[in-house]
Scaffold this active site. Structure first.
Site, mmCIF file in Angstrom:
data_model
loop_
_atom_site.group_PDB
_atom_site.id
_atom_site.type_symbol
_atom_site.label_atom_id
_atom_site.label_comp_id
_atom_site.label_asym_id
_atom_site.label_seq_id
_atom_site.Cartn_x
_atom_site.Cartn_y
_atom_site.Cartn_z
ATOM 1 N N GLU A 185 -51.624 32.304 -36.718
ATOM 2 C CA GLU A 185 -52.935 31.680 -36.554
ATOM 3 C C GLU A 185 -53.280 30.548 -37.169
ATOM 4 O OE1 GLU A 185 -55.249 36.001 -36.816
ATOM 5 O OE2 GLU A 185 -53.619 35.757 -38.535
ATOM 6 N N GLU A 222 -49.080 42.097 -36.706
ATOM 7 C CA GLU A 222 -49.938 43.025 -37.584
ATOM 8 C C GLU A 222 -50.207 44.497 -37.403
ATOM 9 O OE1 GLU A 222 -51.477 38.458 -37.667
ATOM 10 O OE2 GLU A 222 -50.489 39.883 -36.323
#
Ligand code: T1G
Length: 708
Positions: free
Chosen positions: A109, A129
């Site tokens: 990210e 995740e």
């Protein structure tokens, strides 16, 4: 900049280096250090471009997972990375992310907020995740579809698999692959980039246009099949879908809602527990990190049957030359044919190249003698499960093997000390209990005998990692950890049949609970003859007058060994699909009536509680006896060897989520109905329940006391 993030200048290019061992996670101080470095470089007129890179072995491996527990417990507020990412993206000078090792989760990210990403050839990027029961929480579900397209973003966010440099480059995540010195390559790339305008990832909309909604439907179907019972994959799909319908900021807000919902869920706590449990198992309190590890350059395996063949493949897969011995040419040919068939199916599935298959086969030397065994650093024994034969083999190899050669038995329940007693090197004898299929299953129970040396244990743990396995230390109790706990679990499953539940009721209840396969279906897969032989071997240990399951032996005596004979608890067609077998239902009813067992309607909850709490209770006995070091180790065994759902964290973690007091009360109920001999809460379980404690707390206190 701070002690975790440094800023240097290379002739007009600012280099920001993240140095937070072991994996440069975004621990407190790292985002702050990156922010101040970006602001400083942006404000420096001499700086034309910026490069961000990780120190040592990797780029940023994500948010600091250890911080999540503190947020969920309210100890710390949740800190958003979004302001930092906006600062990077809005920087007037091009920001180039130079990535090696892994850019995972928050690491990718951060990278996607940059204007360019250049990767080392061996780099991997991903949004794993969901493996922690959460979803990307820093706009990953919004920026990734803008770079890689919606389908790729759904795949990466919902299923968590990383992609390599070539695929990242092809999909638009990466802008270049750097061969050689990554930093030098990154700086050169940044210098060129300074000469042209750059684009903000959040403003790239072209790959969001005309999205086919079928992408999301298909992903939900796939998640229902391959991520059964898990909430996070569905939340990740919803978040990426939001990117195609909402503005960037609205999409980020939707992502944050879905992220929070996952973060505070029991599933996420369970999966984070599993993450750290898997990394803790290799730590043995009395075997320090400094303990010498023996180098394994050459291996040998006795027995080329199902297990021996799989073990042989493990060594060859790790590049270790391995000799495998059988007693007859026919058995040897059958063993090698199985090995070739396994490799060929991997090649067919594109998981292995033909060349790599040939290379691995070339490392395997099949033979009918012990020739060459005197060169082996380790000899793995995988012969028929009988004490007499195992002792004979150990006596034979003891006479041949070189000094220091490790002897590892693949027994799944026999006494390691007794097997090793026929050798002159009991300190080099250890159990390496693989799970079928041994070349696939990640679990390896490492069984410590009375004399097994610390060096052999340290070597076994290191070897497990090298073979791609998770090594879990187990004491030398009958059945070690996994199979010892399996006995009461299967006992209760069979008692439930005698009391009125159907085979399908029992299998479906555990399947719905999340276990990969119901207990009776699992027994049919493993072979009912295996348990039958073990029960006969230990018949003398049965306590007189204590109830034992009545039907399994009957089935075996009738030659119903399960899938391999087409009939066991269920019937199986040529594709091994199971169907109810009225003959078995009749046999169960008849046997129960003859034994005077009252039959009744039994609900799903009772089936789950009696089987799972039998597992938990035996686990507590193992912990109390020191056969397992940690409750978390038991969880790792069941997650990686017995198909227990990771999103429940393992049997011991699951018990903690229920509350040990509740577990003990339920066991008390069972004791009242089924008797003390079958149901007595383990002393440790009772003690923890009475003190309002948990298995997790038990592990923490033990770890603190041992200082590991
Ligand atoms: N946070 C904290 N500790 C970590 C960590 C992390 N992200 N990753 C690894 N460790 C520790 C690990 O516990 C071990 O500690 C040591 O590092 C070495 O790890 C905002 C919310 C990177 C591929 O899921 O997959 O970002 O046991 O033994 O085999 O949207 O670690 O030595 O004390 O595994 O070489 C997303 C998790 C987080 C990546 C390296 N990131 N890590 O594997 O070493 S969520 C991940 C890994 C997130 C954002 C969201 C692997 C690895 P110890 P190791 P390895």
């Amino acid at each position: 900049m701070n002690e975790l993030v440094s800023l240097e200048f290379h002739d007009g290019v600012a280099v920001i280096t993240i140095s937070n061992p072991p994996v440069n996670a975004l621990s407190p101080g790292v985002p702050e250090g990156i922010l101040s470095s970006i602001q400083s470089a942006a404000g420096d007129p001499a700086v034309k471009a910026i490069v961000v890179i990780g120190a040592r072995r990797t780029f940023i491996a994500g948010a600091d997972i250890r911080e999540f527990g503190k947020v969920v417990s309210g100890e710390k507020p949740r800190r958003s990375l979004l302001p930092l990412l906006r600062e990077i993206e809005d920087c007037p000078k091009p920001v180039v992310m130079a990535i090696h090792g892994t850019a995972f989760g928050g690491g990718l990210e951060v990278a996607m907020a940059g204007h360019y990403r250049v990767l080392a050839g061996s780099a991997q990027v991903g949004q794993p995740e969901v493996k922690l029961g959460i979803i990307p929480g820093a706009a990953g579900t919004q920026r990734l579809p803008r770079l890689a397209g919606v389908a790729k973003a759904v795949e990466m966010c919902a299923f968590g698999q990383p992609v390599g440099a070539v695929e990242a480059n092809a999909s638009g995540i990466a802008d270049a692959i750097i061969e050689g010195d990554l930093l030098a390559g990154g700086i050169a790339f940044a210098r060129e980039a300074a000469a042209r305008p750059h684009t903000k990832t959040r403003e790239r909309e072209e790959k969001l246009l005309g999205t086919d909604p079928v992408i999301f439907e298909r992903a939900r179907e796939q998640a229902a099949k391959t991520r059964r019972g898990q909430a996070a994959p569905l939340a990740a799909i919803e978040a990426v879908e939001a990117a195609t319908r909402l503005s960037f900021d609205e999409g980020c807000a939707r992502e944050a809602e879905l992220f929070d919902r996952c973060l505070y869920s029991t599933q996420s706590k369970a999966l984070i527990h599993a993450f750290f449990a898997e990394r803790a198992v290799s730590k043995i309190p009395d075997v320090s990190q400094e303990t010498a590890v023996q180098e394994i350059r050459r291996a040998a395996v006795v027995g080329a049957g199902t297990m021996g063949g799989g073990i042989t493949m493990n060594y060859a897969n790790a590049g270790i030359p391995v000799t495998v011995k059988e007693t007859t040419q026919e058995a040897l040919d059958r063993g090698m044919a199985n090995i070739r068939k396994n490799y060929a199916s991997s090649v067919k599935k594109g998981k292995l190249s033909q060349a790599e298959m040939e290379r691995r086969l070339a490392l395997i030397a099949p033979q009918l003698t012990y020739d060459g065994f005197d060169q082996a650093d380790i000899i793995a024994e995988a012969v028929f499960e009988g004490m007499t034969l195992k002792k004979q083999v150990f006596a034979e190899i003891d006479g041949i093997a070189k000094r220091g050669c490790i002897f590892a038995s693949n027994t799944s329940y026999l006494d390691i000390d007794e097997i090793g007693s026929v050798t002159r090197r009991p300190e080099l004898v250890v159990g390496h209990h693989y799970f079928s299929p041994a070349n696939i299953m990640r679990l390896l129970e490492i069984v410590r005998g009375r004399a097994t040396s610390r060096e052999v244990l340290a070597t076994s743990m290191a070897l497990a990692k090298r073979l791609g396995k998770i090594g879990v230390l187990a004491g030398n109790a009958r059945g070690f950890i996994g199979n010892r706990m399996l006995t009461p679990y299967l006992r209760e499953a069979q008692f439930l049949l005698e009391e009125g539940a159907s085979v399908e009721d029992v299998n479906n209840a555990l399947y719905d609970f999340g276990i990969a396969m119901g207990p009776l279906a699992m027994s049919d897969l493993a072979g009912l003859d295996v348990g039958w032989r073990a029960r006969r071997e230990f018949k003398h240990l049965e306590k007189p007058g204590v109830r034992v399951p009545l039907v399994a032996d009957r089935l075996a005596e009738m030659g119903r060994f399960g899938q391999k004979t087409g009939r066991g608890w269920s019937k199986y067609d040529e594709n091994r699909h199971a169907s109810p077998d009225p003959e078995v239902a009749a046999l169960i009813e008849q046997t129960a009536r003859k034994a005077g067992i009252e039959r009744r309607a039994i609900g799903r909850d009772e089936i789950v509680d009696r089987t799972i709490f039998a597992l938990v209770n035996e686990g507590a006995h193992l912990l109390g006896e020191g056969i397992a070091l940690r409750a978390a180790d038991i969880d790792v065994v069941y997650l990686n060897g017995y198909g227990f759902p990771a999103w429940r964290g393992g049997p011991m973690f699951y018990a903690d989520t229920i509350g040990l007091k509740t577990v003990v009360n339920r066991i008390e109920e069972f004791r009242k109905h089924h008797g003390d001999e079958l149901w007595q809460a383990a002393p440790l379980l009772r003690r923890l329940a009475e003190s309002g404690s948990s298995f997790g707390e038990f592990d923490r206190q033990k770890q603190a006391a041992a200082g590991v």
